[in-house]
Structure formats: structure tokens, C-alpha cells
Design a protein around this motif. Structure first.
Motif, PDB file in Angstrom:
ATOM      1  N   GLU A  46       0.851  -1.186   0.000  1.00  0.00           N
ATOM      2  CA  GLU A  46       0.000   0.000   0.000  1.00  0.00           C
ATOM      3  C   GLU A  46       0.886   1.236   0.000  1.00  0.00           C
ATOM      4  OE1 GLU A  46      -3.235   0.243  -0.215  1.00  0.00           O
ATOM      5  OE2 GLU A  46      -3.750  -1.898  -0.022  1.00  0.00           O
ATOM      6  N   LEU A  47       0.617   2.158  -0.915  1.00  0.00           N
ATOM      7  CA  LEU A  47       1.393   3.385  -0.969  1.00  0.00           C
ATOM      8  C   LEU A  47       0.995   4.321   0.164  1.00  0.00           C
ATOM      9  CD1 LEU A  47       1.269   4.167  -4.787  1.00  0.00           C
ATOM     10  CD2 LEU A  47       3.188   3.204  -3.511  1.00  0.00           C
ATOM     11  N   VAL A  48       1.973   5.036   0.695  1.00  0.00           N
ATOM     12  CA  VAL A  48       1.707   6.171   1.583  1.00  0.00           C
ATOM     13  C   VAL A  48       1.783   7.416   0.709  1.00  0.00           C
ATOM     14  CG1 VAL A  48       2.457   7.463   3.607  1.00  0.00           C
ATOM     15  CG2 VAL A  48       2.671   4.962   3.561  1.00  0.00           C
ATOM     16  N   GLU A  49       0.682   8.117   0.576  1.00  0.00           N
ATOM     17  CA  GLU A  49       0.603   9.243  -0.354  1.00  0.00           C
ATOM     18  C   GLU A  49       1.147  10.522   0.274  1.00  0.00           C
ATOM     19  OE1 GLU A  49      -0.107   8.750  -3.356  1.00  0.00           O
ATOM     20  OE2 GLU A  49      -1.131   6.804  -3.347  1.00  0.00           O
ATOM     21  N   GLU A  50       1.300  11.526  -0.600  1.00  0.00           N
ATOM     22  CA  GLU A  50       1.724  12.867  -0.154  1.00  0.00           C
ATOM     23  C   GLU A  50       3.040  12.820   0.616  1.00  0.00           C
ATOM     24  OE1 GLU A  50      -0.033  15.280  -1.373  1.00  0.00           O
ATOM     25  OE2 GLU A  50      -1.622  13.948  -2.081  1.00  0.00           O
ATOM     26  N   THR A  51       4.020  12.143   0.041  1.00  0.00           N
ATOM     27  CA  THR A  51       5.320  12.058   0.716  1.00  0.00           C
ATOM     28  C   THR A  51       6.431  12.706  -0.101  1.00  0.00           C
ATOM     29  OG1 THR A  51       5.668   9.836  -0.214  1.00  0.00           O
ATOM     30  CG2 THR A  51       4.697   9.980   1.995  1.00  0.00           C
ATOM     31  N   GLY A  52       6.062  13.498  -1.106  1.00  0.00           N
ATOM     32  CA  GLY A  52       7.041  14.277  -1.864  1.00  0.00           C
ATOM     33  C   GLY A  52       8.074  13.429  -2.555  1.00  0.00           C
ATOM     34  N   GLU A  53       9.345  13.794  -2.353  1.00  0.00           N
ATOM     35  CA  GLU A  53      10.433  13.087  -3.032  1.00  0.00           C
ATOM     36  C   GLU A  53      10.779  11.762  -2.360  1.00  0.00           C
ATOM     37  OE1 GLU A  53      13.595  15.776  -4.925  1.00  0.00           O
ATOM     38  OE2 GLU A  53      12.976  16.864  -3.116  1.00  0.00           O
ATOM     39  N   ALA A  54      10.196  11.503  -1.225  1.00  0.00           N
ATOM     40  CA  ALA A  54      10.391  10.200  -0.578  1.00  0.00           C
ATOM     41  C   ALA A  54       9.368   9.208  -1.129  1.00  0.00           C
ATOM     42  CB  ALA A  54      10.247  10.323   0.931  1.00  0.00           C
ATOM     43  N   PHE A  55       9.811   7.987  -1.368  1.00  0.00           N
ATOM     44  CA  PHE A  55       8.935   6.915  -1.851  1.00  0.00           C
ATOM     45  C   PHE A  55       8.649   6.022  -0.648  1.00  0.00           C
ATOM     46  CE2 PHE A  55       8.667   2.878  -4.627  1.00  0.00           C
ATOM     47  CZ  PHE A  55       7.303   3.035  -4.797  1.00  0.00           C
ATOM     48  N   ILE A  56       7.405   6.080  -0.149  1.00  0.00           N
ATOM     49  CA  ILE A  56       7.056   5.410   1.103  1.00  0.00           C
ATOM     50  C   ILE A  56       5.842   4.516   0.888  1.00  0.00           C
ATOM     51  CG2 ILE A  56       6.414   5.754   3.526  1.00  0.00           C
ATOM     52  CD1 ILE A  56       7.810   8.436   3.460  1.00  0.00           C
ATOM     53  N   GLN A 116       3.968 -10.352   9.254  1.00  0.00           N
ATOM     54  CA  GLN A 116       4.740  -9.137   9.457  1.00  0.00           C
ATOM     55  C   GLN A 116       4.105  -7.975   8.705  1.00  0.00           C
ATOM     56  OE1 GLN A 116       8.577  -9.072   7.436  1.00  0.00           O
ATOM     57  NE2 GLN A 116       9.589  -8.308   9.285  1.00  0.00           N
ATOM     58  N   SER A 117       4.217  -6.772   9.265  1.00  0.00           N
ATOM     59  CA  SER A 117       3.794  -5.551   8.578  1.00  0.00           C
ATOM     60  C   SER A 117       4.926  -4.543   8.657  1.00  0.00           C
ATOM     61  CB  SER A 117       2.523  -4.979   9.213  1.00  0.00           C
ATOM     62  OG  SER A 117       2.090  -3.830   8.526  1.00  0.00           O
ATOM     63  N   LEU A 118       5.405  -4.084   7.499  1.00  0.00           N
ATOM     64  CA  LEU A 118       6.563  -3.198   7.448  1.00  0.00           C
ATOM     65  C   LEU A 118       6.210  -1.879   6.782  1.00  0.00           C
ATOM     66  CD1 LEU A 118       9.545  -5.476   6.294  1.00  0.00           C
ATOM     67  CD2 LEU A 118       8.930  -4.788   8.614  1.00  0.00           C
ATOM     68  N   LEU A 119       6.839  -0.820   7.271  1.00  0.00           N
ATOM     69  CA  LEU A 119       6.854   0.472   6.598  1.00  0.00           C
ATOM     70  C   LEU A 119       8.206   0.598   5.912  1.00  0.00           C
ATOM     71  CD1 LEU A 119       5.531   3.357   6.223  1.00  0.00           C
ATOM     72  CD2 LEU A 119       6.941   4.046   8.180  1.00  0.00           C
ATOM     73  N   VAL A 120       8.183   0.973   4.633  1.00  0.00           N
ATOM     74  CA  VAL A 120       9.412   1.144   3.852  1.00  0.00           C
ATOM     75  C   VAL A 120       9.451   2.583   3.358  1.00  0.00           C
ATOM     76  CG1 VAL A 120      10.736   0.368   1.854  1.00  0.00           C
ATOM     77  CG2 VAL A 120       9.324  -1.270   3.121  1.00  0.00           C
ATOM     78  N   ALA A 121      10.543   3.276   3.631  1.00  0.00           N
ATOM     79  CA  ALA A 121      10.712   4.662   3.179  1.00  0.00           C
ATOM     80  C   ALA A 121      12.051   4.768   2.456  1.00  0.00           C
ATOM     81  CB  ALA A 121      10.654   5.622   4.355  1.00  0.00           C
ATOM     82  N   ILE A 122      12.036   5.274   1.235  1.00  0.00           N
ATOM     83  CA  ILE A 122      13.215   5.300   0.380  1.00  0.00           C
ATOM     84  C   ILE A 122      13.501   6.742  -0.049  1.00  0.00           C
ATOM     85  CG2 ILE A 122      14.239   4.472  -1.776  1.00  0.00           C
ATOM     86  CD1 ILE A 122      13.702   2.138   0.011  1.00  0.00           C
TER      87      ILE A 122
END
Length: 538
Positions: free
Chosen positions: A469-479, A487-493
């Protein structure tokens, strides 16, 4: 972690045999050379290898013009060498996938020799033959991906034959049931030898429209096909009738039925040059569990690499996917290496690693191309050393595919440890400082960091098989988040050279370590230093 089936979320390491390792000193890589390097590949933590074509071929298109589907070209070794490669790979826990080039053969294949001899022989209808128009011109306006008409006049038959690529690569006629079956028989030959699956070249080009209708022009103002250079006239057409025909699905189902006769086998298809949205085609070809296991498009093989672009690609795929399973790649033997295509303006030491971490964190399987684990940039190959007919034809606007096909660099010696002879393509001097031997001796090298990340990734159930699932409105970060039962993970790039701080209101249980990245969670915000990532349990 037990990953069953192995291909779902697996990492597949692509090998271009001509350029991996030369065992006999002729300047060209071969199967025994690959076998000698399997321990190195296994040390990376990948699940499988994919071998580009090694079949008998006149090599007009470097093996993608097959003259015998069931034998090894002497350039690469023997069938016994291939059997030894498979046996050693399996000992190391590596699956073996091989290319299948089914849409066309070499013009030196015995099938074509018979087919062109006259119009009444048993294989007369095995290729796509058509009479000229009354004025002698080609049957329609279809174009070859390699430039010019896709029709070539044959003086023996006094007819044109279809070729989507070089004139020496005539297209098979899949409307003929005998051709349909012959290709399945070729695949069965390799399955019986123990291969674990296939990479299917140009999987949407098997069928053509039997009516041979003209293709319409490409609409003005719409993007060009992203897997063909814009200087190529091929992009000026909408390829409505010469590829991605509905009948293609029947053959994909027949291939799936064949693989289902064997245990634990898999197929990944290449979907390119599609006139519709290729992500829709990828979903169509892999959904339902009765066609391809997975497929990849050229969407991540394009120059675009912003967070906004990745979000658009993932949103489009999800809107069409259903239960379809993608296989993502950012480099291969046909496109400029991602370290240059995406990272030319970025830090060459840091960007390649974070881009690979992004790729391996997406929902789907992954193809890594040889040398990506080293951060190799695109090689500079001068015109006089070019081998690729595509590059020679369109030089200098398009320099071809040789820059991503140069030899693997095993050490910093002049021959890069690849061959004792002059290599078939020159080694870029910039690659020598990035050799395997050099990086093995540097604790902070790209190779060590890639190995660390892959082995960490392979232990995370959410990254292997979880939903996304995408996290929206994160600008130049791809989250985004990845969720599995375990398991449930948050990934921020952060693939930029600027530190990014992104407010995040979700609950974070723990920021994970062991993957080699230094992203942080502070005071309700994700903090990503340049070229860094964060992985957290949520």
C-alpha cells in the motif's frame, strides 16, 4: 525462512553468458565459466539464475536468433556442460531459469530452410509468409523494431516473410498448430534436463493478426513506447495488429499446463513495445493462475525514476493487477544500466545501493542483472568496437546495447579476470576499480552492502510475499507498507542527494536494523539522509 513457491518474491540473478566468465581463453564467456562462479552468486543470497540464450545460433543477434532450440552453441560449451551447471547450481540451492526465444528463429534454422524452399513443403506455413501488393511492395505497413519494414522479400518463394527484428530472424506462425506444439516440445526438452523455469523473450509477440491489417499511426501527444528509442520509426505506429493479439493467451495457458506437469517450475515473461499500457498487459498475462507465473515490463527500465513516477507505476499496476504477480527489473541486457540511466547525476557510491533496495522492497519478484551488485555504470563502447546491430544502425542518436553487455569485472587486471584473451567487448576502465576482488577487500563496498541487504531482505516475510500500500503525499520520498500474515513493514526510500523529513502519524513499533541503512523515526517524522532508507515494523 521457507519460501514456497520459491519464485514468488524470489530474486533472480540474470547472467549474459557471453560476458560472465571465459573458461577457455577465446574472449567469450561460456557455460563452464558460469559454473565456476556459481559459489559467488550463491553467496549473494539470491534464489535463482537466469541464463540469456546459449543455444546454437549464427549470432547475428547474439543468440536471440536460434538455429537449434535443443542444443548448446559450441561457443558456450556442450549439453554436458549445461547439465554440470544445473547440477552445481542445485547443490548450492540455486534454481536455474533459461531464456526461450519462441516468437522467431534464425533464418538458418532447418525449419526456415524447408519453409522457404517452396509453397507446398510440410513446413510451408510454419512462418508468416504473404504475397506482395499488386505493385510489388510489402503486404502492409508493419515495421521492424530494428528499423525499416518488417517484411523481407524471399526470391525462392516469391513472397515476403515477417520479421519483427533483424531480417535474419523470421517470425514463426503460431496460428499453425504444429508450430504451437513444436515450441512446447522444445520447452519440455529443457524441463526434462532439470531447468526450473523459463524467461520468455518478447512474450507478447507470438501472434500476429491473420488479417495483416495496417497499423494506425501513433497518436500525437501521447508518450512513445518506452522500450524503443524515440529515434526509431517503430514508435510512430500503434502496434494494434502485429503484437499482443488475443490468441496469445491460449499459448500462455498451454505453457502453464506444460509446467504444471513438473514440480516447482516457473515462467517470467518480457512484455515490451506494447501499444497499450504494458502494466495492464502484465496483469492480464499473469492473473488467474493459469498463464505466466510472473512478468516484467519496461516501466522500471525507463529513464524516469522519481518518487512520483514510482507511485504512478505502482498505482497503475495495482488498479489492473488482481492476483497478478510482477517481476521488477531496473537493468538488463537490453537497456542502459540503472546506475547511469537513473543515477548519472547522483552520488555513484551511494545511489546504486538505495535504488537496488527500492527494487527489492516492491511487491513482486526481482531480476538483478549481473554487475548491479557492484554498482557498475554503463560502459563506454566506441563505435569501432560496437557489436550490436541495433546500435550500429541507429548510431549516434542511439548507441545500442553493448554498453550494458561488457564483461563482468572479477579483478582489476587489464582483462578484468574475465578472459586471458581480448574480450569480445572492451572492458570499461572505470569498471576495474569496482571489480569483485577489489570490493571483497573493502568492508564498506557496494558488494558487501548488497550482500548484507539481500540476505536481510530474504528473512522478511512481508518483503517476500506481502501486499503493498502506498503512503501518499510524501514528496520526493517513496514510502509504502508491505503486509503479510507474519509481518507488517513500513518502507521509506530516499533516492535523492538531499535529506528528507516526512511527517508520519502512523504507529511505528520498531525501527529495524541489520539491512545497512540509516533512516530514522524522530518526533512523529521519518528522517531520511541522502540515499538512505528506513524499514520499520508497524
Amino acid at each position: 525462512m521457507n519460501n514456497n513457491p520459491w519464485w514468488k518474491g524470489g530474486i533472480i540473478y540474470q547472467i549474459y553468458p557471453r560476458s560472465y566468465m571465459d573458461s577457455n581463453g577465446d574472449g567469450i564467456g561460456d557455460l563452464p565459466g558460469i559454473t565456476s562462479k556459481l559459489d559467488y552468486i550463491a553467496s549473494l543470497g539470491v534464489d535463482a539464475i537466469w541464463l540469456s540464450p546459449f543455444f546454437k545460433s549464427p549470432m547475428k543477434d547474439f543468440g536471440y536468433d536460434v538455429s537449434d532450440y535443443c542444443d548448446v552453441d559450441p561457443m558456450f560449451g556442450t549439453l554436458d556442460d549445461f547439465k554440470a551447471l544445473v547440477a552445481r547450481a542445485h547443490e548450492l540451492g540455486l534454481k536455474v531459469m533459461i531464456d526461450q526465444v519462441l516468437s522467431h528463429t534464425s533464418d538458418q534454422h532447418p525449419w526456415f530452410t524447408e519453409s522457404r524452399s517452396n509453397r507446398t513443403n510440410p513446413k510451408a506455413d510454419w512462418y508468416v509468409w504473404a504475397d506482395p501488393k499488386p505493385d510489388g511492395t510489402a503486404p502492409n505497413n508493419w515495421l521492424s523494431i530494428f528499423g525499416g519494414s518488417s517484411w523481407q522479400w524471399d526470391t525462392q518463394r516469391q513472397q515476403y516473410y515477417l520479421h519483427n527484428f533483424l531480417t535474419s530472424q523470421p517470425d514463426l506462425n503460431f496460428h499453425n498448430p504444429e508450430v504451437f506444439q513444436a515450441n512446447l516440445d522444445n520447452m519440455r526438452f529443457w524441463l526434462d534436463l532439470g531447468v526450473d523455469g523459463f524467461r520468455l523473450d518478447t512474450v507478447n509477440l507470438y501472434y500476429h493478426s491473420a488479417g495483416l491489417q495496417d497499423n494506425p499511426p501513433h497518436p500525437e501527444g501521447t508518450p512513445y513506447i518506452n522500450s524503443v528509442d524515440a529515434s526509431n520509426p517503430y514508435v510512430r505506429q500503434t502496434h494494434q495488429y502485429d503484437l499482443s493479439q488475443p490468441e496469445n493467451l491460449n499459448f500462455l495457458k498451454a505453457m502453464r499446463d506444460l509446467l504444471n506437469e513438473y514440480d516447482d517450475r516457473s515462467m517470467v515473461g518480457e512484455i515490451g513495445v506494447d501499444h497499450t499500457d504494458p502494466l495492464q498487459r502484465m496483469a492480464e498475462y499473469t492473473a488467474g493462475g493459469d498463464k505466466l507465473h510472473m512478468a516484467y515490463t519496461f516501466d522500471l527500465l525507463s529513464p524516469e525514476h522519481s518518487a512520483d513516477y514510482f507511485r504512478r507505476v505502482m498505482t497503475t499496476f495495482k488498479a489492473n493487477a488482481g492476483d497478478a504477480w510482477p517481476c521488477w527489473a531496473s537493468s538488463n541486457h537490453d537497456v542502459k544500466r540503472s546506475a547511469t540511466r537513473w543515477g548519472e547525476q547522483e552520488d555513484p557510491n551511494q545511489f546504486p545501493l538505495v535504488s537496488m533496495a527500492m527494487l527489492m522492497s516492491l511487491r513482486g519478484s526481482v531480476c538483478l542483472y549481473q554487475g548491479e551488485e557492484l554498482g557498475l555504470p554503463e560502459a563506454d563502447v566506441p563505435f569501432e568496437a560496437l557489436q550490436d546491430p541495433y546500435g550500429i544502425e541507429f548510431w549516434p542518436e542511439y548507441t545500442g546495447r553493448d554498453g550494458c553487455r561488457t564483461p563482468m569485472v572479477w579483478n582489476a587486471d587489464q582483462g578484468a579476470g574475465f578472459s586471458e584473451a581480448k574480450p569480445w567487448l572492451p572492458v570499461d576502465p572505470r569498471h576495474l576499480a569496482l571489480s569483485v576482488e577489489t570490493q571483497e577487500q573493502q568492508n564498506d563496498s557496494m558488494l558487501h552492502k548488497m550482500r548484507q541487504f539481500i540476505q536481510w531482505r530474504q528473512q522478511q516475510p512481508a518483503l517476500i510475499k506481502g501486499d503493498m500500500e502506498l503512503v501518499e503525499e510524501t514528496g520526493e520520498a517513496f514510502i509504502f507498507t508491505r503486509q503479510s500474515d507474519e509481518q507488517s513493514l513500513l518502507v521509506a526510500i530516499n533516492m535523492t542527494g538531499t535529506e528528507l523529513t516526512v511527517p508520519y502519524s502512523g504507529a511505528i513499533k520498531a525501527v529495524l536494523t541489520g539491512h545497512g541503512f540509516s533512516g530514522r523515526y524522530e518526533h512523529g517524522a521519518i528522517v531520511l539522509p541522502p540515499y538512505q532508507a528506513l524499514f520499520a515494523e508497524v
